[in-house]
Write an enzyme that holds these catalytic residues in place. Sequence first.
Site, short mmCIF file in Angstrom:
data_model
loop_
_atom_site.label_atom_id
_atom_site.label_comp_id
_atom_site.label_asym_id
_atom_site.label_seq_id
_atom_site.Cartn_x
_atom_site.Cartn_y
_atom_site.Cartn_z
N GLU A 123 -17.14 -11.49 -0.25
CA GLU A 123 -18.07 -11.74 0.77
C GLU A 123 -17.05 -12.08 2.30
O GLU A 123 -17.91 -12.42 2.94
CB GLU A 123 -18.82 -12.51 0.39
CG GLU A 123 -20.14 -12.38 1.02
CD GLU A 123 -21.07 -11.10 0.17
OE1 GLU A 123 -20.81 -10.82 -1.08
OE2 GLU A 123 -21.96 -10.51 0.78
C1 LIG Z 1 -14.20 -10.67 -8.52
C2 LIG Z 1 -14.18 -9.88 -7.29
C3 LIG Z 1 -15.39 -9.43 -6.92
C4 LIG Z 1 -15.68 -8.45 -5.83
N1 LIG Z 1 -16.71 -8.22 -5.56
C5 LIG Z 1 -16.95 -7.46 -4.49
C6 LIG Z 1 -18.58 -6.86 -4.12
O1 LIG Z 1 -19.29 -7.04 -4.83
N2 LIG Z 1 -18.48 -5.80 -3.21
C7 LIG Z 1 -17.38 -5.61 -2.14
O2 LIG Z 1 -17.48 -4.95 -1.39
N3 LIG Z 1 -15.98 -6.18 -2.72
C8 LIG Z 1 -16.04 -6.93 -3.64
N4 LIG Z 1 -14.77 -7.72 -3.84
C9 LIG Z 1 -13.66 -7.29 -2.95
C10 LIG Z 1 -13.36 -8.32 -1.82
O3 LIG Z 1 -14.48 -8.36 -0.85
C11 LIG Z 1 -12.04 -8.23 -1.37
O4 LIG Z 1 -11.00 -8.33 -2.26
C12 LIG Z 1 -11.92 -9.18 -0.01
O5 LIG Z 1 -12.53 -8.51 0.99
C13 LIG Z 1 -10.39 -8.88 0.37
O6 LIG Z 1 -9.79 -7.78 0.46
P1 LIG Z 1 -8.58 -7.33 -0.26
O7 LIG Z 1 -8.73 -7.80 -1.62
O8 LIG Z 1 -8.03 -5.76 0.11
O9 LIG Z 1 -7.29 -8.02 0.60
P2 LIG Z 1 -6.47 -7.64 1.93
O10 LIG Z 1 -7.36 -7.18 2.98
O11 LIG Z 1 -5.31 -6.97 1.36
O12 LIG Z 1 -6.02 -9.05 2.38
C14 LIG Z 1 -4.95 -9.86 1.72
C15 LIG Z 1 -4.91 -11.06 2.54
O13 LIG Z 1 -4.66 -10.72 3.95
C16 LIG Z 1 -5.37 -11.25 5.11
N5 LIG Z 1 -5.81 -10.26 5.78
C17 LIG Z 1 -6.32 -9.06 5.71
N6 LIG Z 1 -6.89 -8.47 7.05
C18 LIG Z 1 -6.29 -9.49 8.09
C19 LIG Z 1 -6.22 -9.49 9.27
N7 LIG Z 1 -6.81 -8.49 10.07
N8 LIG Z 1 -6.16 -10.75 9.89
C20 LIG Z 1 -5.50 -11.60 9.13
N9 LIG Z 1 -5.39 -11.86 7.79
C21 LIG Z 1 -5.79 -10.54 7.32
C22 LIG Z 1 -6.65 -11.54 3.98
O14 LIG Z 1 -7.57 -12.51 4.66
C23 LIG Z 1 -6.02 -11.88 2.79
O15 LIG Z 1 -5.78 -13.35 2.70
C24 LIG Z 1 -14.38 -8.37 -4.92
C25 LIG Z 1 -13.26 -8.87 -5.36
C26 LIG Z 1 -13.17 -9.70 -6.40
C27 LIG Z 1 -11.88 -10.08 -6.93
#
Ligand SMILES: Cc1cc2nc3c(=O)[nH]c(=O)nc-3n(C[C@H](O)[C@H](O)[C@H](O)COP(=O)(O)OP(=O)(O)OC[C@H]3O[C@@H](n4cnc5c(N)ncnc54)[C@H](O)[C@@H]3O)c2cc1C
Length: 357
Positions: A166
């Site tokens: 979220e």
């Molecule tokens: C159990 C689970 C349930 C989920 N359910 C849903 C769902 O129902 N619907 C949905 O849409 N998604 C869902 N997700 C996905 C979740 O929203 C994403 O994992 C989350 O948004 C982070 O994206 P990412 O994993 O690609 O991490 P990344 O984007 O790769 O981020 C990795 C790290 O880099 C940081 N980062 C990334 N971009 C920036 C920036 N511009 N500036 C500073 N820091 C940054 C992040 O904060 C994080 O610490 C779920 C994930 C899990 C694990």
Amino acid sequence: MAIPVENVLGEIGKGHRVALCTLNLGRMKMAANCAGTSKKALATAAAYAAERQQFGRPIASFGLIQAKLAEMAARAYAAESVAYRTAGLVYTALGALDHDARESLDAKLATLAEFSAECAMAKVFGSETYHGLSDEALQIFGGNGFSEDYPVARMYRDSRITRIYEGTSEICRLSVAKAILKRLDGGVLELPRPILPVRLELPDVDPARASALRAPVAGLRAICLDLLAQAVARFGTARLLDDERQAYPGGIATMAIELYAAESTALRVRKLEDGRPDADTSLAAALARLTFERAAGRIRQEAATLLSGLHAGDDLREALAAVDRRLPLPADRIALDGRVARALIERGGTLPDFAAA
Ligand SMILES: Cc1cc2nc3c(=O)[nH]c(=O)nc-3n(C[C@H](O)[C@H](O)[C@H](O)COP(=O)(O)OP(=O)(O)OC[C@H]3O[C@@H](n4cnc5c(N)ncnc54)[C@H](O)[C@@H]3O)c2cc1C
């Protein structure tokens, strides 16, 4: 794939508005979810601390455990206050719309967008509270906490994801800062008026009551505003959001979140006092004070970090002194923690609610 016309949400080509506004609602609901699970972690830890005997006495009687319980209670109470307040703001605004009007969806989206900062602040505060509390609950369970035979191991695992989905804490902080800077840029409010965040004004209150916190909370807001003004003056609103400068919007958001929590809790306690003038509201007032102490500490820390990037030498020394001048002397935490922890144990680990002190 063809979508029937009647199933189209909003305007074609502008689906992202619907998706992003849904995210605001999701963040608001997660704040409530995390407040509830934080209260569960607190009650579970308090019950165990009251029962577990070491060195011939319950571990709840040890000062270091009492400090943990008091901090947990204050954070859970603050998370719940923030969740209530955010939901109140959003639903009051949505309730004022004409839901039969043709432009109803647009109006709802605009209303939700208006509260994007509050929803993101509530989500970050709630999720970081839940994770912090599950960690301390596990610590209170000692070695047993690490075992899946006891409930806190699962809380610890489950709480971790709430800081990621979220919208991660980092992305939410950037979103809070962007919303604040947008309000500033849009001329909705001008410095040095209180824009951080715009809805954080405490109404006038009777100074003899829990609102003893009114002036200190106003001092916190002034620190945040000064920092925002200095950062904007140095970089301008657009450059402040550059990727390599994220420490500034991140720090400003952290200060705004702590301020939101401190003020939401103070407002809640005032409401409790006004609604039940004869009730004993001392525990709620102590929780508001502890929340203020925590907010003051974190805001001071963030301010020092940001000021060290903006000033050097004597200028920095004076800027730090100006921050300290706005803060009251710290409360006697040792006495306060003991009082809150003992009251909490007596109540079986439950917090005061709106209806009853
Ligand atoms: C159990 C689970 C349930 C989920 N359910 C849903 C769902 O129902 N619907 C949905 O849409 N998604 C869902 N997700 C996905 C979740 O929203 C994403 O994992 C989350 O948004 C982070 O994206 P990412 O994993 O690609 O991490 P990344 O984007 O790769 O981020 C990795 C790290 O880099 C940081 N980062 C990334 N971009 C920036 C920036 N511009 N500036 C500073 N820091 C940054 C992040 O904060 C994080 O610490 C779920 C994930 C899990 C694990």
